[in-house]
Design a protein around this motif. Structure first.
Motif, PDB file in Angstrom:
ATOM      1  N   GLN A 250       0.829  -1.212   0.000  1.00 55.32           N
ATOM      2  CA  GLN A 250       0.000   0.000   0.000  1.00 55.32           C
ATOM      3  C   GLN A 250       0.863   1.262   0.000  1.00 55.32           C
ATOM      4  O   GLN A 250       0.549   2.243  -0.672  1.00 55.32           O
ATOM      5  CB  GLN A 250      -0.934  -0.007   1.200  1.00 55.32           C
ATOM      6  CG  GLN A 250      -2.028  -1.055   1.136  1.00 55.32           C
ATOM      7  CD  GLN A 250      -2.845  -1.122   2.419  1.00 55.32           C
ATOM      8  OE1 GLN A 250      -2.688  -0.292   3.324  1.00 55.32           O
ATOM      9  NE2 GLN A 250      -3.719  -2.124   2.512  1.00 55.32           N
ATOM     10  N   GLU A 253       2.054   1.869  -3.467  1.00 56.01           N
ATOM     11  CA  GLU A 253       0.963   2.338  -4.328  1.00 56.01           C
ATOM     12  C   GLU A 253       0.605   3.789  -4.030  1.00 56.01           C
ATOM     13  O   GLU A 253       0.296   4.564  -4.950  1.00 56.01           O
ATOM     14  CB  GLU A 253      -0.255   1.437  -4.155  1.00 56.01           C
ATOM     15  CG  GLU A 253      -0.050   0.033  -4.718  1.00 56.01           C
ATOM     16  CD  GLU A 253      -1.208  -0.900  -4.428  1.00 56.01           C
ATOM     17  OE1 GLU A 253      -1.362  -1.886  -5.157  1.00 56.01           O
ATOM     18  OE2 GLU A 253      -1.961  -0.631  -3.462  1.00 56.01           O
ATOM     19  N   ARG A 256       2.673   6.009  -5.840  1.00 61.07           N
ATOM     20  CA  ARG A 256       2.527   5.786  -7.279  1.00 61.07           C
ATOM     21  C   ARG A 256       3.699   4.988  -7.863  1.00 61.07           C
ATOM     22  O   ARG A 256       4.038   5.124  -9.046  1.00 61.07           O
ATOM     23  CB  ARG A 256       2.360   7.113  -8.025  1.00 61.07           C
ATOM     24  CG  ARG A 256       1.124   7.886  -7.587  1.00 61.07           C
ATOM     25  CD  ARG A 256       0.934   9.155  -8.378  1.00 61.07           C
ATOM     26  NE  ARG A 256      -0.275   9.864  -7.956  1.00 61.07           N
ATOM     27  CZ  ARG A 256      -0.702  11.012  -8.494  1.00 61.07           C
ATOM     28  NH1 ARG A 256      -0.009  11.565  -9.489  1.00 61.07           N
ATOM     29  NH2 ARG A 256      -1.798  11.586  -8.046  1.00 61.07           N
ATOM     30  N   ARG A 257       4.267   4.142  -7.038  1.00 61.71           N
ATOM     31  CA  ARG A 257       5.315   3.239  -7.514  1.00 61.71           C
ATOM     32  C   ARG A 257       4.652   1.896  -7.836  1.00 61.71           C
ATOM     33  O   ARG A 257       4.872   0.885  -7.189  1.00 61.71           O
ATOM     34  CB  ARG A 257       6.398   3.097  -6.444  1.00 61.71           C
ATOM     35  CG  ARG A 257       7.164   4.384  -6.178  1.00 61.71           C
ATOM     36  CD  ARG A 257       8.111   4.269  -5.004  1.00 61.71           C
ATOM     37  NE  ARG A 257       9.031   3.145  -5.123  1.00 61.71           N
ATOM     38  CZ  ARG A 257       9.897   2.797  -4.186  1.00 61.71           C
ATOM     39  NH1 ARG A 257       9.965   3.489  -3.064  1.00 61.71           N
ATOM     40  NH2 ARG A 257      10.691   1.754  -4.357  1.00 61.71           N
ATOM     41  N   TYR A 258       3.831   1.923  -8.856  1.00 65.74           N
ATOM     42  CA  TYR A 258       2.974   0.775  -9.165  1.00 65.74           C
ATOM     43  C   TYR A 258       3.784  -0.437  -9.632  1.00 65.74           C
ATOM     44  O   TYR A 258       3.431  -1.580  -9.318  1.00 65.74           O
ATOM     45  CB  TYR A 258       1.933   1.172 -10.215  1.00 65.74           C
ATOM     46  CG  TYR A 258       1.036   2.299  -9.750  1.00 65.74           C
ATOM     47  CD1 TYR A 258       0.197   2.130  -8.650  1.00 65.74           C
ATOM     48  CD2 TYR A 258       1.044   3.528 -10.392  1.00 65.74           C
ATOM     49  CE1 TYR A 258      -0.629   3.165  -8.208  1.00 65.74           C
ATOM     50  CE2 TYR A 258       0.228   4.571  -9.971  1.00 65.74           C
ATOM     51  CZ  TYR A 258      -0.601   4.382  -8.878  1.00 65.74           C
ATOM     52  OH  TYR A 258      -1.400   5.411  -8.441  1.00 65.74           O
ATOM     53  N   ALA A 261       5.209  -1.984  -6.584  1.00 64.94           N
ATOM     54  CA  ALA A 261       4.131  -2.635  -5.827  1.00 64.94           C
ATOM     55  C   ALA A 261       3.771  -3.971  -6.455  1.00 64.94           C
ATOM     56  O   ALA A 261       3.515  -4.963  -5.750  1.00 64.94           O
ATOM     57  CB  ALA A 261       2.913  -1.719  -5.758  1.00 64.94           C
ATOM     58  N   TRP A 262       3.743  -4.012  -7.788  1.00 66.87           N
ATOM     59  CA  TRP A 262       3.431  -5.267  -8.485  1.00 66.87           C
ATOM     60  C   TRP A 262       4.507  -6.314  -8.192  1.00 66.87           C
ATOM     61  O   TRP A 262       4.202  -7.478  -7.931  1.00 66.87           O
ATOM     62  CB  TRP A 262       3.347  -4.998  -9.989  1.00 66.87           C
ATOM     63  CG  TRP A 262       3.074  -6.229 -10.810  1.00 66.87           C
ATOM     64  CD1 TRP A 262       1.874  -6.860 -11.005  1.00 66.87           C
ATOM     65  CD2 TRP A 262       4.051  -6.995 -11.536  1.00 66.87           C
ATOM     66  NE1 TRP A 262       2.032  -7.967 -11.804  1.00 66.87           N
ATOM     67  CE2 TRP A 262       3.352  -8.075 -12.150  1.00 66.87           C
ATOM     68  CE3 TRP A 262       5.422  -6.875 -11.732  1.00 66.87           C
ATOM     69  CZ2 TRP A 262       4.009  -9.009 -12.943  1.00 66.87           C
ATOM     70  CZ3 TRP A 262       6.070  -7.805 -12.523  1.00 66.87           C
ATOM     71  CH2 TRP A 262       5.357  -8.852 -13.107  1.00 66.87           C
TER      72      TRP A 262
END
Length: 376
Positions: A250, A253, A256-258, A261-262
């Protein structure tokens, strides 16, 4: 909230010595009571824990008395931070950890195996030619003790450690570590300080000031590493739990470090690594090699109840050490973050493989080989 230093020295430390003497006097009675316990209440577990608690308390008391002696002989603390007394404190730490390691492996029936290539004597001496920064997984009870023990007693390194400030509640850690190069991290930034991007705008409030101070301490420790120095950082910041794992994802995310995070979501054995402390260390020590440390065996022992149920442990603790030479280590934040995640994915895969082979009863083999893997 830690008690003031004066209280820890004049109240807590003497209490440990009194407790050690009390346990020593009561140990025959405590062991007898353990023998009289019904087997369903864990007779063997109780006996082992009583024995280990007595030994630990006595070792703590002896370490504190040795520290007191060094404080007096140094001119009541006047030369306590000199090179001579730093070496004496490292020797005391090595002695303490070696004794605890030997006793714990016997009492709890543990076996520790470190996977690393064999080297000639010349190669073993040459490995001390550069400082190292050690990035270790954080999991299970005693993982940091095992790591520092091996750095001191097996590899003859002089560790500098980034650790939680709460560990100062242990009197011997409090006294010894505070006389050696170290960095204590407050609970808000437990483990390794914040990410570099979290430190943007440092000074805007007291929280950012504290974050910047932690990064400054890490830079200071890294810059002062000698050829036999080792800076120890735990990028996860704490033991793995599902709650911390979800919160770590979280956090990425929210920033905005998607992509990160993935990648973190795919790693089911590790928390996402925090890059702030790692970046600070690597930029301050451009000649340092990096050691990545993975270990497994006590992963599932998180709570006191887990430890109780797991005794006697009768298990194998396996560790894998990888070495990356300084010329192959990225030094900019932009390159370092994906590189750190690459290594964390490799460690996660190694842990998953160990768990599968342990459950199958096969001898584990490293699923990923690396050409730059060598001892510390």
């Amino acid at each position: 909230m830690l008690p003031p230093k004066l209280v820890r020295r004049l109240v807590v430390a003497p209490l440990v010595i009194v407790l050690a003497l009390t346990l020593l006097l009561l140990s025959p009675l405590l062991l007898l009571l353990s023998l009289l316990l019904p087997s369903r209440y864990g007779r063997r577990r109780t006996m082992r824990l009583v024995w280990f608690a007595v030994v630990w308390a006595l070792m703590e008391a002896m370490a504190l008395l040795a520290c007191l002696g060094m404080w007096v002989s140094s001119g009541f603390g006047g030369r306590i931070r000199s090179t001579l007394y730093q070496e004496r404190h490292y020797a005391l730490m090595g002695w303490f950890l070696a004794r605890i390691f030997a006793i714990a492996t016997k009492v709890f029936d543990l076996r520790v195996e470190i996977d690393e290539p064999e080297h000639t004597p010349d190669e073993l001496r040459a490995r001390l030619a550069r400082p190292v920064i050690v990035l270790s997984r954080h999991a299970g009870p005693g993982d940091s003790f095992l790591l520092v023990h091996h750095l001191l007693n097996l590899y003859q390194r002089r560790p500098r450690i980034v650790m939680k400030a709460a560990l100062q509640l242990d009197p011997s850690i409090d006294v010894v570590i505070n006389r050696l190069p170290h960095a204590f991290v407050r609970p808000r930034h437990a483990g390794v300080a914040p990410n570099v991007d979290e430190d943007a705008g440092a000074g805007a409030d007291s929280g950012h000031v504290r974050e910047s101070a932690v990064l400054g301490e890490i830079r200071r420790l890294a810059a002062g590493l000698g050829t036999d120095g080792a800076l120890v950082i735990f990028p996860e910041g704490g033991n793995f739990t599902r709650t911390r794992w979800k919160l770590g994802i979280q956090r990425l995310e929210q920033r905005r470090r998607y992509a990160d995070a993935w990648r973190a979501r795919r790693m089911t054995n590790l928390l996402p690594p925090r890059s702030g402390g790692v970046t600070a260390a690597l930029t301050a020590a451009p000649d340092a090699d990096v050691i990545f440390v993975a270990h497994t065996g006590l992963d599932d022992l998180v709570t006191v109840a887990d430890v109780w149920r797991g005794l006697p442990m009768e298990t194998v603790i396996r560790a894998r050490w990888w070495r990356v030479v300084a010329t192959d280590v990225p030094r900019t934040h932009e390159a370092l973050v994906p590189w750190l995640f690459d290594w964390w994915e490799r460690i996660d895969a190694w842990i998953a493989h160990q768990r599968v082979t342990r459950s199958d009863g096969d001898l584990p083999q490293d699923p990923v080989e690396t050409r730059d893997s060598e001892p510390a």
